[in-house]
Design a protein around this motif. Structure first.
Motif, PDB file in Angstrom:
ATOM      1  N   ASP A 149      15.901  82.643 -14.924  1.00 38.99           N
ATOM      2  CA  ASP A 149      16.928  81.902 -15.663  1.00 38.99           C
ATOM      3  C   ASP A 149      17.293  80.602 -14.957  1.00 38.99           C
ATOM      4  O   ASP A 149      17.586  79.587 -15.603  1.00 38.99           O
ATOM      5  CB  ASP A 149      18.163  82.766 -15.909  1.00 38.99           C
ATOM      6  CG  ASP A 149      18.799  83.273 -14.628  1.00 38.99           C
ATOM      7  OD1 ASP A 149      18.062  83.537 -13.659  1.00 38.99           O
ATOM      8  OD2 ASP A 149      20.045  83.407 -14.603  1.00 38.99           O
ATOM      9  N   GLN A 150      17.245  80.601 -13.632  1.00 42.29           N
ATOM     10  CA  GLN A 150      17.513  79.367 -12.885  1.00 42.29           C
ATOM     11  C   GLN A 150      16.382  78.357 -13.093  1.00 42.29           C
ATOM     12  O   GLN A 150      16.629  77.154 -13.178  1.00 42.29           O
ATOM     13  CB  GLN A 150      17.676  79.661 -11.399  1.00 42.29           C
ATOM     14  CG  GLN A 150      18.939  80.432 -11.078  1.00 42.29           C
ATOM     15  CD  GLN A 150      19.000  80.802  -9.615  1.00 42.29           C
ATOM     16  OE1 GLN A 150      18.026  81.301  -9.046  1.00 42.29           O
ATOM     17  NE2 GLN A 150      20.150  80.576  -8.999  1.00 42.29           N
ATOM     18  N   ARG A 151      15.156  78.841 -13.180  1.00 38.90           N
ATOM     19  CA  ARG A 151      14.026  77.944 -13.443  1.00 38.90           C
ATOM     20  C   ARG A 151      14.214  77.237 -14.779  1.00 38.90           C
ATOM     21  O   ARG A 151      13.971  76.036 -14.892  1.00 38.90           O
ATOM     22  CB  ARG A 151      12.714  78.729 -13.470  1.00 38.90           C
ATOM     23  CG  ARG A 151      12.290  79.265 -12.143  1.00 38.90           C
ATOM     24  CD  ARG A 151      11.005  80.012 -12.279  1.00 38.90           C
ATOM     25  NE  ARG A 151      10.752  80.850 -11.124  1.00 38.90           N
ATOM     26  CZ  ARG A 151       9.802  81.749 -11.042  1.00 38.90           C
ATOM     27  NH1 ARG A 151       8.981  81.932 -12.063  1.00 38.90           N
ATOM     28  NH2 ARG A 151       9.641  82.463  -9.969  1.00 38.90           N
ATOM     29  N   CYS A 152      14.648  78.007 -15.790  1.00 40.04           N
ATOM     30  CA  CYS A 152      14.878  77.411 -17.114  1.00 40.04           C
ATOM     31  C   CYS A 152      15.933  76.322 -17.040  1.00 40.04           C
ATOM     32  O   CYS A 152      15.787  75.263 -17.658  1.00 40.04           O
ATOM     33  CB  CYS A 152      15.286  78.485 -18.124  1.00 40.04           C
ATOM     34  SG  CYS A 152      13.938  79.583 -18.568  1.00 40.04           S
ATOM     35  N   GLU A 153      16.998  76.569 -16.269  1.00 34.17           N
ATOM     36  CA  GLU A 153      18.050  75.565 -16.116  1.00 34.17           C
ATOM     37  C   GLU A 153      17.514  74.301 -15.453  1.00 34.17           C
ATOM     38  O   GLU A 153      17.848  73.185 -15.857  1.00 34.17           O
ATOM     39  CB  GLU A 153      19.207  76.130 -15.300  1.00 34.17           C
ATOM     40  CG  GLU A 153      20.002  77.196 -16.018  1.00 34.17           C
ATOM     41  CD  GLU A 153      21.115  77.762 -15.157  1.00 34.17           C
ATOM     42  OE1 GLU A 153      21.584  77.067 -14.235  1.00 34.17           O
ATOM     43  OE2 GLU A 153      21.508  78.911 -15.413  1.00 34.17           O
ATOM     44  N   VAL A 154      16.691  74.461 -14.436  1.00 35.99           N
ATOM     45  CA  VAL A 154      16.114  73.304 -13.740  1.00 35.99           C
ATOM     46  C   VAL A 154      15.221  72.515 -14.696  1.00 35.99           C
ATOM     47  O   VAL A 154      15.288  71.284 -14.765  1.00 35.99           O
ATOM     48  CB  VAL A 154      15.329  73.749 -12.485  1.00 35.99           C
ATOM     49  CG1 VAL A 154      14.517  72.600 -11.910  1.00 35.99           C
ATOM     50  CG2 VAL A 154      16.276  74.313 -11.437  1.00 35.99           C
ATOM     51  N   ILE A 155      14.393  73.217 -15.453  1.00 36.75           N
ATOM     52  CA  ILE A 155      13.496  72.544 -16.404  1.00 36.75           C
ATOM     53  C   ILE A 155      14.300  71.777 -17.446  1.00 36.75           C
ATOM     54  O   ILE A 155      13.995  70.618 -17.750  1.00 36.75           O
ATOM     55  CB  ILE A 155      12.550  73.569 -17.064  1.00 36.75           C
ATOM     56  CG1 ILE A 155      11.563  74.086 -16.013  1.00 36.75           C
ATOM     57  CG2 ILE A 155      11.821  72.947 -18.250  1.00 36.75           C
ATOM     58  CD1 ILE A 155      10.744  75.276 -16.468  1.00 36.75           C
ATOM     59  N   GLU A 156      15.353  72.403 -17.983  1.00 35.85           N
ATOM     60  CA  GLU A 156      16.201  71.723 -18.969  1.00 35.85           C
ATOM     61  C   GLU A 156      16.853  70.479 -18.381  1.00 35.85           C
ATOM     62  O   GLU A 156      16.903  69.427 -19.023  1.00 35.85           O
ATOM     63  CB  GLU A 156      17.261  72.671 -19.499  1.00 35.85           C
ATOM     64  CG  GLU A 156      16.699  73.759 -20.402  1.00 35.85           C
ATOM     65  CD  GLU A 156      17.729  74.819 -20.760  1.00 35.85           C
ATOM     66  OE1 GLU A 156      18.924  74.647 -20.416  1.00 35.85           O
ATOM     67  OE2 GLU A 156      17.319  75.813 -21.382  1.00 35.85           O
ATOM     68  N   LEU A 157      17.332  70.582 -17.150  1.00 38.87           N
ATOM     69  CA  LEU A 157      17.962  69.437 -16.491  1.00 38.87           C
ATOM     70  C   LEU A 157      16.969  68.294 -16.315  1.00 38.87           C
ATOM     71  O   LEU A 157      17.265  67.137 -16.631  1.00 38.87           O
ATOM     72  CB  LEU A 157      18.532  69.854 -15.131  1.00 38.87           C
ATOM     73  CG  LEU A 157      19.062  68.718 -14.255  1.00 38.87           C
ATOM     74  CD1 LEU A 157      20.278  68.060 -14.894  1.00 38.87           C
ATOM     75  CD2 LEU A 157      19.393  69.224 -12.869  1.00 38.87           C
ATOM     76  N   VAL A 158      15.784  68.612 -15.837  1.00 40.36           N
ATOM     77  CA  VAL A 158      14.769  67.575 -15.619  1.00 40.36           C
ATOM     78  C   VAL A 158      14.364  66.931 -16.936  1.00 40.36           C
ATOM     79  O   VAL A 158      14.215  65.704 -17.026  1.00 40.36           O
ATOM     80  CB  VAL A 158      13.541  68.167 -14.878  1.00 40.36           C
ATOM     81  CG1 VAL A 158      12.394  67.182 -14.852  1.00 40.36           C
ATOM     82  CG2 VAL A 158      13.939  68.574 -13.469  1.00 40.36           C
ATOM     83  N   GLU A 159      14.207  67.746 -17.985  1.00 43.94           N
ATOM     84  CA  GLU A 159      13.852  67.186 -19.297  1.00 43.94           C
ATOM     85  C   GLU A 159      14.952  66.266 -19.815  1.00 43.94           C
ATOM     86  O   GLU A 159      14.672  65.202 -20.371  1.00 43.94           O
ATOM     87  CB  GLU A 159      13.577  68.307 -20.296  1.00 43.94           C
ATOM     88  CG  GLU A 159      12.271  69.018 -20.028  1.00 43.94           C
ATOM     89  CD  GLU A 159      12.041  70.212 -20.927  1.00 43.94           C
ATOM     90  OE1 GLU A 159      13.022  70.736 -21.529  1.00 43.94           O
ATOM     91  OE2 GLU A 159      10.876  70.645 -21.035  1.00 43.94           O
ATOM     92  N   ARG A 160      16.220  66.675 -19.621  1.00 43.05           N
ATOM     93  CA  ARG A 160      17.339  65.819 -20.042  1.00 43.05           C
ATOM     94  C   ARG A 160      17.351  64.505 -19.273  1.00 43.05           C
ATOM     95  O   ARG A 160      17.536  63.432 -19.841  1.00 43.05           O
ATOM     96  CB  ARG A 160      18.662  66.542 -19.814  1.00 43.05           C
ATOM     97  CG  ARG A 160      19.402  66.860 -21.073  1.00 43.05           C
ATOM     98  CD  ARG A 160      20.714  67.510 -20.799  1.00 43.05           C
ATOM     99  NE  ARG A 160      20.488  68.630 -19.870  1.00 43.05           N
ATOM    100  CZ  ARG A 160      21.396  69.112 -19.059  1.00 43.05           C
ATOM    101  NH1 ARG A 160      22.599  68.618 -19.025  1.00 43.05           N
ATOM    102  NH2 ARG A 160      21.130  70.116 -18.252  1.00 43.05           N
TER     103      ARG A 160
END
Length: 60
Positions: free
Chosen positions: A37-48
């Motif tokens: 779940d933390q990986r997903c958050e990091v990916i979303e942040l980087v994409e944003r």
């Protein structure tokens, strides 16, 4: 990969990695240690961040 002979042979064949490559590997290792779940958050942040235009005009 703690065998110095093996590492030396690889380095001789491939050459020394750049500092950017080493930093990328460190970041990848840190990313893989995160919970899914933390990986997903990091990916979303980087994409944003990648989608937003830079707020400082001197950066473009």
């Amino acid at each position: 990969m703690k065998n110095p002979t093996y590492v030396a042979e690889l380095q001789k064949k491939l050459g020394a990695p750049s500092s950017e490559t080493m930093e990328s590997l460190r970041l990848l290792k840190a990313f893989l240690r995160l919970a899914p779940d933390q990986r997903c958050e990091v990916i979303e942040l980087v994409e944003r961040l990648a989608a937003e235009p830079p707020s400082d005009p001197s950066l473009s």
